[in-house]
Scaffold this motif. Sequence first.
Motif, mmCIF file in Angstrom:
data_model
loop_
_atom_site.group_PDB
_atom_site.id
_atom_site.type_symbol
_atom_site.label_atom_id
_atom_site.label_comp_id
_atom_site.label_asym_id
_atom_site.label_seq_id
_atom_site.Cartn_x
_atom_site.Cartn_y
_atom_site.Cartn_z
ATOM 1 N N MET A 1 60.842 -95.459 13.344
ATOM 2 C CA MET A 1 61.126 -94.935 14.693
ATOM 3 C C MET A 1 60.079 -93.899 15.036
ATOM 4 S SD MET A 1 63.082 -95.074 17.267
ATOM 5 C CE MET A 1 63.087 -94.154 18.748
ATOM 6 N N ILE A 2 59.532 -93.954 16.239
ATOM 7 C CA ILE A 2 58.486 -93.012 16.593
ATOM 8 C C ILE A 2 59.064 -91.634 16.798
ATOM 9 C CG2 ILE A 2 57.074 -94.784 17.685
ATOM 10 C CD1 ILE A 2 58.062 -93.693 20.373
ATOM 11 N N ASN A 3 58.203 -90.632 16.730
ATOM 12 C CA ASN A 3 58.595 -89.259 17.008
ATOM 13 C C ASN A 3 58.831 -89.124 18.505
ATOM 14 O OD1 ASN A 3 58.491 -86.443 17.596
ATOM 15 N ND2 ASN A 3 57.519 -86.145 15.603
ATOM 16 N N LEU A 4 60.120 -88.938 18.895
ATOM 17 C CA LEU A 4 60.454 -88.930 20.309
ATOM 18 C C LEU A 4 59.827 -87.745 21.025
ATOM 19 C CD1 LEU A 4 64.186 -90.015 20.178
ATOM 20 C CD2 LEU A 4 62.153 -91.415 20.534
ATOM 21 N N LYS A 5 59.727 -86.571 20.335
ATOM 22 C CA LYS A 5 59.123 -85.402 20.964
ATOM 23 C C LYS A 5 57.659 -85.649 21.258
ATOM 24 C CE LYS A 5 62.292 -82.083 18.858
ATOM 25 N NZ LYS A 5 62.411 -80.904 17.983
ATOM 26 N N LYS A 6 56.979 -86.252 20.319
ATOM 27 C CA LYS A 6 55.563 -86.531 20.502
ATOM 28 C C LYS A 6 55.364 -87.515 21.637
ATOM 29 C CE LYS A 6 51.488 -88.217 18.036
ATOM 30 N NZ LYS A 6 50.979 -88.737 16.773
ATOM 31 N N LEU A 125 49.820 -98.324 31.666
ATOM 32 C CA LEU A 125 51.260 -98.552 31.551
ATOM 33 C C LEU A 125 51.560 -99.340 30.294
ATOM 34 C CD1 LEU A 125 53.727 -99.564 34.308
ATOM 35 C CD2 LEU A 125 53.465 -101.086 32.349
ATOM 36 N N THR A 126 52.687 -98.996 29.658
ATOM 37 C CA THR A 126 53.140 -99.700 28.462
ATOM 38 C C THR A 126 54.622 -100.010 28.583
ATOM 39 O OG1 THR A 126 51.515 -98.592 27.046
ATOM 40 C CG2 THR A 126 53.411 -99.578 25.953
ATOM 41 N N PHE A 127 54.986 -101.256 28.274
ATOM 42 C CA PHE A 127 56.384 -101.591 28.082
ATOM 43 C C PHE A 127 56.725 -101.288 26.623
ATOM 44 C CE2 PHE A 127 55.972 -104.895 31.633
ATOM 45 C CZ PHE A 127 56.613 -104.077 32.558
ATOM 46 N N LYS A 128 57.544 -100.254 26.390
ATOM 47 C CA LYS A 128 57.972 -99.924 25.036
ATOM 48 C C LYS A 128 59.288 -100.664 24.774
ATOM 49 C CE LYS A 128 55.720 -95.412 24.717
ATOM 50 N NZ LYS A 128 54.907 -95.671 23.538
ATOM 51 N N ILE A 129 59.231 -101.646 23.884
ATOM 52 C CA ILE A 129 60.353 -102.547 23.642
ATOM 53 C C ILE A 129 61.024 -102.148 22.330
ATOM 54 C CG2 ILE A 129 61.044 -104.957 23.369
ATOM 55 C CD1 ILE A 129 58.424 -105.708 24.839
ATOM 56 N N LYS A 154 43.842 -107.607 39.497
ATOM 57 C CA LYS A 154 43.528 -108.893 38.871
ATOM 58 C C LYS A 154 42.573 -108.675 37.695
ATOM 59 C CE LYS A 154 42.655 -112.263 41.653
ATOM 60 N NZ LYS A 154 41.950 -113.125 42.641
ATOM 61 N N ASP A 155 42.866 -109.310 36.580
ATOM 62 C CA ASP A 155 42.086 -109.219 35.331
ATOM 63 C C ASP A 155 42.279 -107.896 34.599
ATOM 64 O OD1 ASP A 155 41.079 -111.778 35.729
ATOM 65 O OD2 ASP A 155 39.280 -111.064 36.758
ATOM 66 N N SER A 156 43.273 -107.090 35.005
ATOM 67 C CA SER A 156 43.654 -105.935 34.184
ATOM 68 C C SER A 156 44.556 -106.426 33.055
ATOM 69 C CB SER A 156 44.371 -104.882 35.033
ATOM 70 O OG SER A 156 45.568 -105.412 35.589
ATOM 71 N N TYR A 157 45.086 -105.511 32.242
ATOM 72 C CA TYR A 157 45.866 -105.919 31.072
ATOM 73 C C TYR A 157 47.237 -105.270 31.068
ATOM 74 C CZ TYR A 157 41.949 -108.308 28.843
ATOM 75 O OH TYR A 157 40.940 -109.180 28.564
ATOM 76 N N LEU A 158 48.238 -106.075 30.733
ATOM 77 C CA LEU A 158 49.593 -105.591 30.525
ATOM 78 C C LEU A 158 49.751 -105.252 29.044
ATOM 79 C CD1 LEU A 158 52.562 -105.155 31.392
ATOM 80 C CD2 LEU A 158 52.933 -107.588 30.944
ATOM 81 N N HIS A 159 50.098 -104.011 28.754
ATOM 82 C CA HIS A 159 50.221 -103.546 27.372
ATOM 83 C C HIS A 159 51.689 -103.433 26.999
ATOM 84 C CE1 HIS A 159 50.005 -100.073 24.303
ATOM 85 N NE2 HIS A 159 49.688 -101.186 23.694
ATOM 86 N N SER A 160 52.057 -103.969 25.840
ATOM 87 C CA SER A 160 53.427 -103.888 25.331
ATOM 88 C C SER A 160 53.406 -103.364 23.899
ATOM 89 C CB SER A 160 54.110 -105.261 25.356
ATOM 90 O OG SER A 160 54.135 -105.804 26.663
ATOM 91 N N GLU A 161 54.433 -102.605 23.547
ATOM 92 C CA GLU A 161 54.561 -102.059 22.198
ATOM 93 C C GLU A 161 55.985 -102.272 21.701
ATOM 94 O OE1 GLU A 161 54.036 -97.835 19.735
ATOM 95 O OE2 GLU A 161 53.862 -97.890 21.923
ATOM 96 N N ARG A 162 56.107 -102.853 20.514
ATOM 97 C CA ARG A 162 57.410 -103.097 19.926
ATOM 98 C C ARG A 162 57.737 -101.994 18.928
ATOM 99 N NH1 ARG A 162 58.262 -103.209 14.919
ATOM 100 N NH2 ARG A 162 56.621 -104.737 14.534
ATOM 101 N N ILE A 163 58.932 -101.386 19.076
ATOM 102 C CA ILE A 163 59.372 -100.305 18.195
ATOM 103 C C ILE A 163 60.707 -100.711 17.590
ATOM 104 C CG2 ILE A 163 59.979 -97.861 18.035
ATOM 105 C CD1 ILE A 163 58.221 -97.529 20.629
ATOM 106 N N LEU A 164 60.786 -100.711 16.268
ATOM 107 C CA LEU A 164 61.996 -101.158 15.577
ATOM 108 C C LEU A 164 62.941 -99.993 15.341
ATOM 109 C CD1 LEU A 164 63.403 -103.578 14.124
ATOM 110 C CD2 LEU A 164 62.310 -102.758 12.010
ATOM 111 N N ASN A 165 64.168 -100.118 15.824
ATOM 112 C CA ASN A 165 65.226 -99.157 15.524
ATOM 113 C C ASN A 165 65.914 -99.526 14.217
ATOM 114 O OD1 ASN A 165 64.963 -97.525 17.782
ATOM 115 N ND2 ASN A 165 66.474 -98.630 18.983
#
Length: 245
Positions: A1-6, A125-129, A154-165
């Motif tokens: 789990m990431i450091n929520l404060k950070k 922007l990041t979708f934190k999943i 157009k031609d930009s990038y969608l960034h996603s990050e998966r975080i396991l609980n």
Amino acid sequence: MINLKKATLSSVLLFLIPFLLLAQGKTLPIGAKQKIVINKIENNPAQAYSSTIDLNDSRLQLIMAGQNYQTNYGIYASIEVAESTMGSDYKTLKKVNFEIVNYKPTYFIGIDSIIVSATRALDGLTFKIYTRALSDKNTYSLNEDVLRNIHFEKDSYLHSERILNPMFPELDANGKPVLMRDGRMACKPDNGKAFDFEFFYKDAYLVVRKEDYDRRTEEAQLYKNEEAFAMPGRRCKESYNKVVF
């Protein structure tokens, strides 16, 4: 789990992190007049390994794949867009429906929550999943209230990050997750029926919590003053998808 404060200090969250990250919370008002504009960046090394997502297609498209608990799974997204006020080279998001599909699972992986996180400069922007084994949900939706005023070139990038609980988080008397001094979520190794072997080691009566590998820095690993090349490779926790329309 990431450091929520950070995480709070390093990004602007578009809505509050829900307790235990199980459900969508209220929007964090950064101001409806503030635009988040994701422009294309040429030769970004972080995007060297990427896929493509077509915003003209409303079907579920794969945005990332992962493996936890010896379960291979894919996370898909169906994205509804609208015309942007910035011109024909941009699109805005109206709704995003996510679905996780488990392949040959040991434990079924579900989606606890998804947070939309923007950079301080409002140019990324990041979708934190947030995923969790034995979660009751395999779908999650973000609506226009959360996604307002987000513009993809157009031609930009969608960034996603998966975080396991963790499977079995510890809660206080108010039902809030208990955080340890290092910011990680306190959790139990098992519930008497299933063991959380992504977060713990077990050998007979010995139970030890694992290191948080996502916190390790990208530095050379040495053994007897020699660099070791047989260290773990890339971790499947982030993805970049080129936006086309």
